[in-house]
Design an enzyme around this catalytic site. Structure first.
Site, PDB file in Angstrom:
ATOM      1  N   GLU A 249       0.847  -1.198   0.000  1.00 46.39           N
ATOM      2  CA  GLU A 249       0.000   0.000   0.000  1.00 46.39           C
ATOM      3  C   GLU A 249       0.877   1.241   0.000  1.00 46.39           C
ATOM      4  OE1 GLU A 249      -2.989   0.279   3.045  1.00 46.39           O
ATOM      5  OE2 GLU A 249      -3.387   2.379   2.560  1.00 46.39           O
ATOM      6  N   LYS A 381      -8.651 -14.989  16.084  1.00 39.38           N
ATOM      7  CA  LYS A 381      -8.817 -14.619  14.669  1.00 39.38           C
ATOM      8  C   LYS A 381     -10.250 -14.304  14.286  1.00 39.38           C
ATOM      9  CE  LYS A 381      -4.818 -17.449  13.589  1.00 39.38           C
ATOM     10  NZ  LYS A 381      -4.251 -18.603  12.939  1.00 39.38           N
ATOM     11  N   ASP A 457       1.449 -14.212  12.785  1.00 38.34           N
ATOM     12  CA  ASP A 457       0.313 -14.800  12.075  1.00 38.34           C
ATOM     13  C   ASP A 457      -0.574 -13.654  11.578  1.00 38.34           C
ATOM     14  OD1 ASP A 457      -1.985 -16.050  11.239  1.00 38.34           O
ATOM     15  OD2 ASP A 457      -1.952 -17.555  12.836  1.00 38.34           O
ATOM     16  N   HIS A 555      -2.202  10.349  -1.518  1.00 36.81           N
ATOM     17  CA  HIS A 555      -2.419   9.026  -2.108  1.00 36.81           C
ATOM     18  C   HIS A 555      -2.194   9.062  -3.609  1.00 36.81           C
ATOM     19  CE1 HIS A 555      -3.543   5.749   0.553  1.00 36.81           C
ATOM     20  NE2 HIS A 555      -3.855   6.708   1.407  1.00 36.81           N
TER      21      HIS A 555
END
Ligand code: ADP
Length: 570
Positions: A249, A381, A457, A555
């Protein structure tokens, strides 16, 4: 990649007898799994062989004796009695059987010998290398109960064909070949042929496939490349850190870097660890809610804690139980164990401890039915209020006071604009959205980038990104007090993906690689603090960009810019 032209570097670990009839096409193993004639025998092979042997020799003996008698008595040899006729029939039958059984194998051994010699030039790698590779790949020993049904082709091209035809399961390549790189190469080629799709662009070479075997990734065909940028220095608790971030990104690293600059210019950030405990919550069932409640009272009774601790803690020298929290749903009981896990993220460790306790509880509660070692009250999660409220992994708070001048010069906005935006966006806006732990601008961006770079993770970014960002004007409204409170950062510096070369290098950059010898747990706690400090920097910068109306502009500059990098600097 042309596998067919390259000779194999290693011969298969389990050296099978040479193939019986390898064809030029490489389709050489159709016969291998085909049934044998001996399968059709009504008696075991050894018994059948014994019977025919005995028959052969006894009727031979009988006929020879009859022949001698006839010569002595001058009886013509062609005059046969019934018993002699039967003996001759038995002799012929047993001869055919024995010839068929041993003769073919005898002839075959000659053919095979020649074929074996034909293949000889390909076996040019000494056995010692093969042995070495097999150690790295931790091959399971051949199972005596499951005899090997097929022989492995020596040639890579033949192996690819076997995988494509389904004769060799793709997943078994590593264990069959004892060479993880070669396994990945063959699997990848087979995949391309099966799908008709090219894997060009996904690199194969330059990765240590041994290092992921049995712990990080199954059936590898290559690896994804991700750029790693650095933000910093991040001045946190008096020390400077350069933070690695793996992301695609645009703007993210640059923005975090700007936040780090603002923090550094304002004297640094402070981070406090509030709690450190990984959780696992099995679900157990009873015949009645009353019995479930009895176990709940038993587990929550302080008098039982010491006994349960001894049982739980024997799972690892680093696992230390901290508490047990129970929730009931009818006759089902959810038991949330919390424990410290040293420098490991701790899921394996806590699960082992929980299993020990469950086994122990069955002595006093034999009617307890363990439905699952994880009953989602953990909660791993998944977005869940329990983690947001109670915490999971590391709970931290990180703060900084950004001076008015730094807000103006570095962040290009004002304290009042930031405070107002934070109230209306991160607090009110998130409340309106019904957010669960999402009272921030983009904590997940920073958490995910650091997680990927350091071998955490990535799926745990869900709860690890829970964060409430607070902004307040202080020092008579001149300066900005900014804080991030993150109750469930789940990180480790040992175990899982942290030991892989790239991830390990990123941990090393932060000075938190591996297990801390002096104070187990301090490396992973410091990593959690760095994550929070980086989130603080990211929040500051993005919020400032939004407050100053710069978001779209920056951006467009970093996400959509032309490839001419000289324009980026302008
Ligand atoms: P996780 O529980 O995060 O899945 P693992 O169980 O895979 O992690 O890895 C932790 C392993 O590392 C354990 O076997 C543990 O005994 C060992 N270990 C060595 N030093 C430490 C340490 N300082 N903290 C935690 N674990 C450690």
């Amino acid at each position: 990649m042309d596998i067919s032209r390259r000779p194999p570097r290693y011969k298969p670990l389990l050296s099978p007898p040479p193939p019986r009839h390898s064809s030029a096409s490489g389709d050489s193993s159709d016969h291998r799994s085909s049934p044998k004639a001996s399968d059709a025998l009504p008696l075991p092979l050894y018994l059948t062989n014994g019977i025919f042997f005995t028959l052969f020799f006894s009727v031979s003996y009988f006929l020879l004796r009859r022949w001698r008698d006839k010569i002595r008595n001058s009886t013509p040899l062609h005059v046969l009695s019934l018993s002699e006729l039967a003996a001759i029939t038995c002799l012929i039958a047993s001869f055919i059987y024995l010839l068929g059984f041993f003769g073919i194998d005898f002839v075959q051994s000659f053919i095979s010998k020649q074929e074996g010699e034909d293949h000889q030039p390909q076996r040019f790698i000494p056995d010692i290398i093969q042995e070495d590779r097999s150690i790295h790949c931790s091959l399971p020993p051949p199972s005596p109960s499951k005899p090997k049904l097929m022989e492995l082709p020596q040639d890579d091209e033949d192996l690819v064909k076997c995988v494509v035809s389904g004769e060799i399961p793709s997943y078994s390549l590593e264990s069959k070949l004892g060479d993880c790189f070669r396994a990945a190469k063959i699997r990848r080629e087979a995949l391309q042929r099966l799908t008709g799709r090219s894997m060009e662009g996904l690199p194969l070479e330059g990765f240590d496939y041994d290092s992921i075997l049995g712990q990080c990734c199954e059936m590898p065909v290559g690896y994804v490349q991700l750029p790693v940028g650095i933000a910093g220095p991040l001045l946190l608790n008096g020390c400077e850190y350069t933070v690695p971030m793996a992301t695609t990104e645009g703007c993210l690293v640059a923005s975090t870097n700007r936040g780090c600059k603002a923090i550094l210019a304002s004297g640094g950030a402070t981070c406090v660890l509030l709690r450190d405990g990984m959780t696992r919550a099995p679900v157990v069932r009873f015949a009645s809610a009353k019995r479930a409640a009895e176990l709940k009272f038993f587990l929550e009774d302080p008098l039982n804690f010491d006994t349960l601790s001894v049982v739980f803690n024997k799972s690892s020298r680093f696992a230390r139980i901290q508490g047990i929290q129970c929730a009931i749903a009818g006759k089902n009981l959810y038991i949330r164990f919390s424990c410290s896990t040293g420098d490991a993220m701790g899921m394996n460790m806590v699960s082992k401890g929980v299993q020990n306790v469950l086994d122990f509880l069955l002595n006093d509660f034999p009617d307890m039915e363990v439905i699952g070692i994880s009953g989602n009250f953990c909660s791993d999660k998944k977005p869940a209020a329990v983690n947001w409220i109670e915490g999971r992994g590391k709970s931290v708070v990180c703060e900084a006071v950004i001076s008015e001048s730094v807000v103006a010069k570095v962040l290009k906005t004002s304290v009042s604009a930031l405070v107002e935006l934070n109230m209306l966006k991160n607090l009110t806006g998130s409340a309106i959205a019904g957010a669960l732990g999402g009272f921030n601008a983009h904590a997940a961006n920073i958490v995910s980038a650091i997680f990927i770079a350091t071998g955490q993770d990535p799926a745990q970014n869900i709860e690890s990104s829970h964060c409430i960002t607070m902004m307040e004007a202080v020092n008579n409204g001149k300066d900005l007090h900014v804080s991030v409170t993150m109750p469930s950062i789940e990180v480790g510096t040992i175990g899982g993906g942290t030991q892989l070369a790239s991830q390990s290098a990123c941990l090393n950059l932060l000075g938190v690689k591996g297990a801390s010898k002096e104070s187990p747990g301090s490396n992973s706690q410091l990593l959690a603090a760095i994550v929070a400090g980086s989130v603080l920097a990211g929040e500051l910068s993005l919020m400032s960009a939004i407050a100053a109306g710069q978001l779209i502009k920056s951006h467009m500059k970093y996400n959509r810019s032309s490839r001419d990098i000289t324009k980026i600097g302008s």
